[in-house]
Motif scaffolding. Structure first.
Motif, mmCIF file in Angstrom:
data_model
loop_
_atom_site.group_PDB
_atom_site.id
_atom_site.type_symbol
_atom_site.label_atom_id
_atom_site.label_comp_id
_atom_site.label_asym_id
_atom_site.label_seq_id
_atom_site.Cartn_x
_atom_site.Cartn_y
_atom_site.Cartn_z
ATOM 1 N N LEU A 181 0.846 -1.187 0.000
ATOM 2 C CA LEU A 181 0.000 0.000 0.000
ATOM 3 C C LEU A 181 0.883 1.239 0.000
ATOM 4 N N PRO A 182 0.434 2.339 -0.578
ATOM 5 C CA PRO A 182 1.229 3.570 -0.560
ATOM 6 C C PRO A 182 1.303 4.156 0.855
ATOM 7 N N MET A 183 2.246 5.039 1.064
ATOM 8 C CA MET A 183 2.435 5.656 2.375
ATOM 9 C C MET A 183 1.257 6.552 2.767
ATOM 10 N N ASP A 184 0.581 7.134 1.797
ATOM 11 C CA ASP A 184 -0.562 8.006 2.053
ATOM 12 C C ASP A 184 -1.773 7.154 2.450
ATOM 13 N N PRO A 185 -2.268 7.276 3.688
ATOM 14 C CA PRO A 185 -3.377 6.432 4.145
ATOM 15 C C PRO A 185 -4.699 6.681 3.411
ATOM 16 N N LYS A 186 -4.805 7.778 2.671
ATOM 17 C CA LYS A 186 -6.029 8.060 1.916
ATOM 18 C C LYS A 186 -6.082 7.271 0.605
ATOM 19 N N ARG A 187 -4.944 6.718 0.196
ATOM 20 C CA ARG A 187 -4.861 5.974 -1.063
ATOM 21 C C ARG A 187 -5.029 4.486 -0.774
#
Length: 87
Positions: A71-77
């Motif tokens: 998963l990407p570092m940005d929790p919204k993604r």
């Protein structure tokens, strides 16, 4: 956006990734959906295909092709990002 139909999804994925195996890929799908969209992240353009493959199976297939997916570092993604593992 191309869609795999009639062909084996693993072979379609292998051919798609084989064109630029050093690129970064992202994929996303609805939970338990029978299809997933995978995109090649290229500085010049973005190319996507839809595979007849659940995201869990696509995750495994990308690992088998030599990619590290997370998963990407940005929790919204919520999409998965796959980068080639150096050989």
């Amino acid at each position: 956006m191309a869609k795999s139909k009639g062909q084996d999804a693993d072979e379609v994925l292998k051919a798609f990734v084989g064109r630029t195996p050093t690129s970064r890929y992202t994929f996303d799908s609805e939970r338990n959906a029978p299809t997933s969209e995978i995109c090649r992240e290229d500085p010049a353009a973005k190319e996507c295909i839809v595979l007849q493959m659940q995201s869990k199976r696509l995750f495994e297939a990308m690992q088998n092709l030599g990619f590290f997916c997370a998963l990407p570092m940005d929790p919204k993604r919520t999409h998965m990002e796959c980068t080639p593992i150096p050989k």
